[in-house]
Write a protein that holds these residues in place. Structure first.
Motif, PDB file in Angstrom:
ATOM      1  N   GLN A 183       5.226   9.427  -9.893  1.00 35.30           N
ATOM      2  CA  GLN A 183       4.776   9.319 -11.899  1.00 35.30           C
ATOM      3  C   GLN A 183       4.542  10.376 -11.841  1.00 35.30           C
ATOM      4  O   GLN A 183       4.231  11.797 -13.113  1.00 35.30           O
ATOM      5  CB  GLN A 183       3.736   8.466 -11.945  1.00 35.30           C
ATOM      6  N   SER A 189      -3.948   0.512  -3.756  1.00 34.49           N
ATOM      7  CA  SER A 189      -4.898  -0.126  -4.236  1.00 34.49           C
ATOM      8  C   SER A 189      -5.971   0.462  -4.789  1.00 34.49           C
ATOM      9  O   SER A 189      -6.777   0.742  -5.972  1.00 34.49           O
ATOM     10  CB  SER A 189      -5.030  -2.504  -4.804  1.00 34.49           C
ATOM     11  N   GLN A 234       3.292   0.484 -12.985  1.00 35.00           N
ATOM     12  CA  GLN A 234       3.106  -0.057 -11.776  1.00 35.00           C
ATOM     13  C   GLN A 234       1.998  -0.637 -11.521  1.00 35.00           C
ATOM     14  O   GLN A 234       0.560  -1.156 -10.746  1.00 35.00           O
ATOM     15  CB  GLN A 234       2.523   0.854 -10.634  1.00 35.00           C
ATOM     16  N   LYS A 235      -0.197   0.799 -12.890  1.00 32.44           N
ATOM     17  CA  LYS A 235      -0.726  -0.211 -12.906  1.00 32.44           C
ATOM     18  C   LYS A 235      -1.336  -1.488 -13.460  1.00 32.44           C
ATOM     19  O   LYS A 235      -1.642  -1.976 -12.610  1.00 32.44           O
ATOM     20  CB  LYS A 235      -1.766   0.419 -14.479  1.00 32.44           C
ATOM     21  N   ALA A 288       0.086   6.979  -2.589  1.00 31.94           N
ATOM     22  CA  ALA A 288       1.017   6.687  -2.440  1.00 31.94           C
ATOM     23  C   ALA A 288       2.778   6.551  -3.478  1.00 31.94           C
ATOM     24  O   ALA A 288       2.621   7.696  -4.371  1.00 31.94           O
ATOM     25  CB  ALA A 288       0.618   5.165  -2.394  1.00 31.94           C
ATOM     26  N   LEU A 329       4.816   4.907  -5.181  1.00 29.03           N
ATOM     27  CA  LEU A 329       5.044   5.076  -6.904  1.00 29.03           C
ATOM     28  C   LEU A 329       3.504   5.939  -8.320  1.00 29.03           C
ATOM     29  O   LEU A 329       4.369   6.631  -9.294  1.00 29.03           O
ATOM     30  CB  LEU A 329       4.345   3.634  -7.331  1.00 29.03           C
ATOM     31  N   GLU A 330       2.854   6.312  -6.955  1.00 30.25           N
ATOM     32  CA  GLU A 330       1.864   7.048  -7.974  1.00 30.25           C
ATOM     33  C   GLU A 330       2.396   9.266  -7.154  1.00 30.25           C
ATOM     34  O   GLU A 330       2.481   9.527  -8.487  1.00 30.25           O
ATOM     35  CB  GLU A 330       0.652   7.321  -6.548  1.00 30.25           C
ATOM     36  N   ASP A 350       1.118  -1.680   0.143  1.00 32.23           N
ATOM     37  CA  ASP A 350      -0.226   0.217   0.282  1.00 32.23           C
ATOM     38  C   ASP A 350       0.941   1.096   0.172  1.00 32.23           C
ATOM     39  O   ASP A 350       0.249   2.376  -0.821  1.00 32.23           O
ATOM     40  CB  ASP A 350      -0.954  -0.017   0.919  1.00 32.23           C
ATOM     41  N   TRP A 391       0.433  -4.051 -10.490  1.00 37.60           N
ATOM     42  CA  TRP A 391      -0.926  -4.188  -9.455  1.00 37.60           C
ATOM     43  C   TRP A 391      -1.781  -5.050  -9.675  1.00 37.60           C
ATOM     44  O   TRP A 391      -3.409  -4.734  -9.551  1.00 37.60           O
ATOM     45  CB  TRP A 391      -0.689  -3.423  -8.947  1.00 37.60           C
ATOM     46  N   LYS A 426       2.240   1.498  -3.314  1.00 31.75           N
ATOM     47  CA  LYS A 426       0.907   1.972  -4.089  1.00 31.75           C
ATOM     48  C   LYS A 426      -0.386   1.948  -3.576  1.00 31.75           C
ATOM     49  O   LYS A 426      -0.694   0.220  -3.813  1.00 31.75           O
ATOM     50  CB  LYS A 426       0.999   1.763  -5.907  1.00 31.75           C
TER      51      LYS A 426
END
Length: 651
Positions: A450, A412, A507-508, A444, A446-447, A407, A511, A410
């Motif tokens: 980006q 979810s 990342q998308k 989080a 990684l988001e 979490d 996950w 990233k």
């Protein structure tokens, strides 16, 4: 000769231009990585270490395999907990040939180790267990298994036909004449099976693709009519099975590709039980949840990201330029004292200081964010032959991470603010509302990274710049005594930066739970239901109940009171509590939700997309949240005994 000259250069000073180990980076400079490493060393000199350095003891022969079998849910095959091998037959019967080989290899190692130690445990031979399964399939009264195989083969030949039965061992192997397009990540077929088929049929292609990816291909997930399953969509009991299968699949993939996969045994480290820095994630979250109910990402982590964003993501050198070491140390001490009281002055924190504190928080976790058990496996990703296989391995590793770690990397899903509990204090209100984005999501790591990259035209931070800056903070684990030579560090630099690059960019995709694993879970559930049903019938017979009467009642329950081709959707929390919906070829989950929401009134009328979801519950799955693009007729054929319920996701 090349190796000798490279070694000489490494030992003198890590160069900033290029090396053999940097094939995947091509013209990109490694300067950011080494500067970040130097900044980390300076920072550690100015901060007193609060955690105990532990030298990890090499486990005894067979210990890792025992631990592996426990984590794979197969502990009852050996040791004091060994029981009837029939208990594991259902699980083992769903494995592919490569997964079965991985299990067999570990069981045999444990068996040999126990024999050497003169233990009297009876270790069942996995081959015997699979033989029993094959015999039971051969003697089955119907032709379900062969029909299942034919269905999957037809699908790979281009027929858009959804199987109503479930995936078995051989089904997971696609015909060699119809390989998936190079840019697709095939989630319907076991990754290890794909690797084995490719290894057997196209060795030249593997050799050619190795180290030839300066620009990453545009990998994508093909559309699946039964819906994409993301991490967070499944109920805990099914997610546990997913993790068992993911570990076996990852091991099988590494075995096929000849990469050694050694799990690091978790060790206990003496740490503080309160505070902000150098605190285990689980302890920190327990502490935070007393302030904000349901928090799944550390509050200090959220606030630091928020502070960096307040300063603007267009700042040049964001994340790369460090704050002054002495000032960072003082800020840490002040945060420890004032953060939870809500009296800390955030206006005094400069943007680059907040970025330095964020990186400090990550690297000073007593257990690394990528977890002790799998840190070496993450590092080994760089050794896999192709970028596609590296992504497949990362996908499985992400699934295996503890919830708190995953979490924080990233998130979810976060329930919308509409369904969140009311804040209990002004401090909680500040944390609870300000750190959320307009769509109700918490940002989080990684988001956030980006979003930094999205502003690269002004901040000069490309995906590889960000990857090289962040890699040392996630992959260096000095707290556990995992120090390395300069040469190994240099070789690791390009590899870990490349892995960080993949984590950010895909990342998308990472996950997402592969469909072949979800199908294996479905098959396990189906077999367990059959086993439970047989046990129930036996019990009823012993109790002198009429067996025919029971079966008749059971049949009427399954058939329900719904005509063929129609599903009844329940919505217990909405004003329209249920609705019969005719299935059509084009009907999607989003259409079902739209029909319900269009009939709502009052407060419920303000419900928006993303606040309630359609769930598939029961049948061959525990509980699964459906994505909007799920075709209901195809899913109904896959799981005809499911119930369909509209509700919000739990905290």
């Amino acid at each position: 000769m090349n190796q000798e000259s490279t070694t000489t250069r490494v030992m003198e000073k890590p160069p900033f231009d290029r090396s053999i180990s940097q094939d995947s980076l091509d013209e990109l400079s490694m300067e950011d990585y080494w500067i970040e490493l130097e900044n980390i060393k300076k920072s550690s000199e100015n901060r007193q270490e609060d955690q105990e350095v532990v030298v990890v003891k090499e486990p005894d022969e067979g210990e890792l395999e025992e631990e592996w079998l426990k984590e794979a849910g197969l502990s009852n095959l050996f040791g004091e907990s060994a029981g009837d091998p029939q208990e594991s037959m259902v699980f083992l019967s769903t494995l592919t040939r490569t997964q079965a080989a991985a299990v067999q290899k570990r069981v045999e190692t444990v068996s040999q180790t126990l024999r050497k130690k003169n233990k009297q445990y009876q270790i069942p031979d996995v081959r015997d267990i699979f033989a029993q399964q094959r015999e039971s399939k051969e003697t089955a009264p119907d032709d379900t298994e062969s029909q299942s195989l034919r269905t999957n083969e037809n699908k790979y030949q281009g027929r858009d036909e959804q199987a109503s039965n479930l995936v078995g061992e051989e089904q997971l192997i696609p015909p060699e004449e119809t390989p998936a397009p190079e840019t697709d990540i095939n989630l319907e077929v076991s990754f290890a099976e794909q690797a084995l088929n490719q290894k057997e049929g196209s060795k030249e292609k593997i050799q050619k693709s190795k180290g030839d990816d300066a620009t990453l291909p545009s990998f994508r997930l093909p559309k699946d009519k039964t819906g994409t399953t993301r991490i967070g969509d499944l109920a805990p009991q099914d997610m546990k099975k997913v993790c068992h299968l993911a570990l076996i699949e990852l091991t099988a993939l590494y075995d096929v590709l000849g990469i050694e996969l050694k799990q690091q045994k978790a060790v206990k480290i003496k740490t503080r039980d309160s505070g902000l820095f150098c605190i285990p994630l689980t302890v920190l979250l327990e502490q935070d949840q007393r302030k904000v109910l349901g928090t799944r990402i550390p509050l200090i982590f959220q606030k630091l990201i928020s502070r960096i964003e307040e300063g603007g993501l267009e700042t040049e050198g964001l994340l790369r330029i460090p704050g002054a070491a002495i000032r960072i140390k003082n800020l840490c001490q002040e945060l420890e004292a004032k953060f939870y009281e809500g009296t800390f002055n955030w206006e005094s924190v400069k943007q680059h200081d907040a970025a330095s504190l964020l990186k400090l928080f990550i690297r000073e976790l007593p257990q690394p964010l990528l977890s002790v058990e799998y840190l070496k496996a993450f590092q080994a990703v760089q050794n896999l032959p192709t970028k596609k296989q590296q992504l497949q391995a990362l996908n499985l590793l992400v699934i295996l991470l503890p919830d708190a770690n995953r979490d924080t990397l990233k998130f979810s899903y976060v329930p919308s603010l509409l369904h969140s509990p009311a804040p209990r204090s002004l401090v909680e209100a500040n944390f609870h509302l300000r750190e959320r984005q307009p769509n109700g999501e918490v940002l989080a790591l990684l988001e956030f990274l980006q979003r930094v990259i999205d502003n690269k035209e002004k901040n000069k931070m490309t995906v590889m710049n960000v990857a090289m800056v962040m890699a040392p903070n996630l992959f260096m684990c000095h707290a556990l005594g995992l120090k390395s030579s300069e040469q190994r560090e240099f070789v690791m630099a390009a590899g870990t930066a490349n892995t960080m690059h993949l984590l950010i960019k895909y990342q998308k995709l990472l996950w997402t739970i592969p469909k072949f694993i979800v199908n294996q879970v479905r098959k396990q559930n189906t077999e367990n239901h059959k086993k439970d049903k047989r046990a129930m019938k036996k019990l009823l017979k012993k109790m002198a109940y009429d067996r025919d009467k029971y079966e008749k009642q059971d049949k009427s329950t399954n058939d329900a009171d719904v005509p063929q081709g129609v599903i009844r959707v329940q919505a217990p929390h909405l004003s329209k509590v249920s609705m019969a919906i005719q299935l059509t070829e084009e009907l999607k989950a989003s259409d079902v939700l739209a029909r319900f929401l269009s009939q709502e009134s009052g407060v419920a009328q303000t419900l928006k997309k993303g606040e309630v979801f359609l769930y598939e519950i029961g049948g061959n799955i525990g509980e699964r949240c459906l994505d909007d693009d799920t075709y209901m007729k195809d899913l109904y054929q896959l799981n005809p005994n499911a119930e369909w319920v509209i509700k919000s996701k739990p905290l």
